[in-house]
Design an enzyme around this catalytic site. Structure first.
Site, PDB file in Angstrom:
ATOM      1  N   HIS A 136       0.830  -1.205   0.000  1.00 13.80           N
ATOM      2  CA  HIS A 136       0.000   0.000   0.000  1.00 13.80           C
ATOM      3  C   HIS A 136       0.865   1.256   0.000  1.00 13.80           C
ATOM      4  CE1 HIS A 136      -3.725  -2.109   0.384  1.00 13.80           C
ATOM      5  NE2 HIS A 136      -3.433  -2.631   1.544  1.00 13.80           N
ATOM      6  N   CYS A 186      -0.558  -1.654 -18.858  1.00 11.41           N
ATOM      7  CA  CYS A 186      -1.240  -0.817 -17.871  1.00 11.41           C
ATOM      8  C   CYS A 186      -0.774  -1.119 -16.456  1.00 11.41           C
ATOM      9  CB  CYS A 186      -2.760  -0.977 -17.965  1.00 11.41           C
ATOM     10  SG  CYS A 186      -3.356  -2.637 -17.607  1.00 11.41           S
TER      11      CYS A 186
END
Length: 565
Positions: free
Chosen positions: A187, A490
């Site tokens: 994260h 991507c």
């Protein structure tokens, strides 16, 4: 001079004083009992109320956040009221323990279970422990752990950062992020890149540095230096000047000899899309539709989805927007789609695979995408995640066609899709490489784990070979046709300027990334010709290791050091 070394996950050369994250809450005493006057039902009710308060707080934070930050907070909010955590706590309560001790032990038990399961769920253990601390703080009536307050900007240091912390950082106060733990796809890393904050993770020992220590941090190389010298001061000054030149992308991705490479944005909602359009993105290469689904107990209606998608499409009139269908499962569990009892969710029912277990969800989503596209001038493409076979690609193309969507594609995230790209592209119009998962599955290395960061990098020659094979499959399928089918990227690899050059050299047709990376990638791409990019790609493919590949390419791109990238 005291040095530390970690994994650079977001570029930037920064000098600043550190502030350490506060230490965790003190653990409730082992065996702590609840008061004689408190019944089991009263204690369980207190736990439920505390958990609900934590959920409400995190949900409120989510509403103020955008994109991946919002997704992270919504998922963490759901964990606060997860029945498995609550039931485990009630079991401990029934043994006479206090509410604080019960949630503490339950959190430890659930977190250990997730660690034992491995894969994506192992990373969620950090989220459980964060939620546990917040519930204990609520029961005690004290402030929950969080980012320290400071009157001046600082470098935030921690062992690791919880989702609720990374998702609400103020870039005006936090100069950079530095953690002793975590990995390149933690994260901390993801949010740092989204916010444009220099960041280094997996730097053992930095959590022991005294608060107020002045350090130099290089978010590209992963170097941290204490007791600074003139070289570090000069490097930080040069970065500040160079960063000012990278603030604007002119909206035209190309190499030095004019070969055009559309530079697109990865977005997670209309706010992200508007910011990306403002940053000059030439379209959207990845719309993460999970933003419609996370934080809910039920599937959003078709009308709700149409409104949400329209907000993104309206930000890019006349431009390409690639919509990825729901990528539920693994690290994005949804109560109405996923099975929490799967022994290995990373290899379970996720992405396109829900079509066989949650009937109608994908069809309704495609219908919503088509309806949003019909009322928009955007050029809407749609792609399915976690496709493993040509048969699955054909099934998805048929579903898209039935919904009225004319440009179906798939994600290449598992090695089998890269190896059979030619067959897959006989059914769909394009493929997009999801380099995060492709690397994880190719190297059998959990992308969240710091100790495996050396394996879990898209610079691995094996991963680059899979990219090469995907492009070769597309070229073979397009042989004899007037226009070949494009291969895009991507995944996070597209945001690395050096690796972006290699990807273009391998034949990738477009790159999609966080909007903050657009200007840097454009600057480096425009410094090389297509022939030079191809030569650098071959250099990387021939390297014996990921480190050697990265070093060899960077040595031929002096602009990277000049810009501090």
């Amino acid at each position: 001079m005291q040095n530390f070394s970690g994994v650079g996950v977001s570029p930037g050369r920064i000098i600043g004083q550190i502030r350490q994250m506060p230490k965790p809450l003190i653990e409730p005493a082992d065996g702590e009992l609840r008061a004689d006057s408190t019944t089991l039902d009263q204690a369980a009710s207190a736990l439920r109320l505390a958990a609900a308060a934590v959920e409400a707080d995190l949900t409120t934070r989510a509403l103020a956040a955008h994109g991946e930050a919002r997704e992270v907070l919504e998922a963490t909010a759901q964990m606060a009221v997860d029945p498995m955590l609550h039931d485990a706590a009630v079991d401990v309560l029934s043994q006479g323990r206090s509410a604080e001790r019960a949630i503490w032990e339950a959190g430890a038990s659930v977190a250990q279970m997730l660690v034992n399961l491995g894969g994506y769920l192992a990373e969620r253990a950090t989220d459980v422990l964060d939620v546990r601390a917040r519930i204990v703080a609520e029961l005690r009536g004290v402030a929950a752990p969080g980012v320290p307050e400071s009157a001046t900007p600082f470098i935030l240091v921690a062992d690791d950062l919880a989702p609720a912390d990374t998702a609400t950082l103020d870039p005006a106060k936090v100069l950079a992020l530095l953690t002793a733990g975590g990995g390149p796809q933690s994260h901390t890393a993801i949010i740092a890149r989204a916010l444009g904050l220099p960041a280094v993770v997996a730097a053992a020992g930095v959590d022991e540095l005294p608060g107020g220590t002045l350090i130099y941090l290089d978010g590209a190389s992963g170097a941290i230096t204490v007791d600074l010298g003139p070289d570090e001061i000069a490097a930080a000054d040069a970065w500040a000047r160079a960063n000012a030149t990278l603030a604007v992308f002119d909206g035209d991705g190309r190499t030095a000899d004019g070969h055009r490479i559309p530079l697109l944005a990865n977005v997670g909602g209309s706010a992200d899309a508007l910011a990306a359009a403002g940053a000059g993105a030439q379209g959207v290469g990845l719309l993460r539709t999970e933003f419609c689904f996370l934080g809910r107990d039920t599937e959003p209606t078709v009308a709700e989805q149409i409104a949400a998608y329209r907000g993104v499409l309206d930000a890019f009139p006349g431009k390409k927007v690639v919509v990825r269908t729901l990528d539920a499962g693994a690290d994005k569990p949804l109560p109405f789609v996923t099975d929490a009892t799967e022994p290995n969710p990373a290899l379970g029912v996720r992405g396109y695979r829900i079509v066989g277990t949650s009937r109608g969800v994908l069809e309704r989503q495609l219908s919503a995408i088509a309806a949003a596209a019909a009322d928009s001038t955007a050029d809407v493409w749609v792609m399915a995640p976690m496709i493993s076979t040509a048969e699955e690609a054909g099934q998805f193309a048929a579903l898209a066609a039935a919904a009225g969507l004319k440009t179906p594609g798939v994600m290449v995230e598992v090695p089998s899709a890269a190896l059979t790209a030619e067959a897959i592209l006989s059914h769909v119009e394009f493929v997009s490489l999801g380099t995060n998962d492709l690397t994880q599955y190719a190297m059998a290395a959990d992308r969240q784990l710091g100790p495996l960061s050396g394996l879990n990098t898209p610079w691995q020659p094996a991963v680059l070979q899979l990219v090469r094979l995907t492009v070769a499959g597309a070229q073979a399928e397009g042989r004899g046709k007037s226009v070949g089918k494009p291969v895009g990227v991507c995944g996070e690899a597209a945001a690395d300027p050096a690796l972006a050059v290699v990807l273009v050299g391998l034949g990738v047709a477009s790159l999609s990334m966080t909007a903050r990376a657009l200007a840097a990638v454009a600057a480096v791409l425009s410094s090389v010709t297509l022939a030079e990019a191809r030569a650098l790609a071959q250099l990387a493919l021939a390297a014996p290791s990921a480190d050697d590949a990265r070093a060899a390419v960077r040595a031929r791109l002096p602009l990277l050091d000049e810009l501090g990238l």
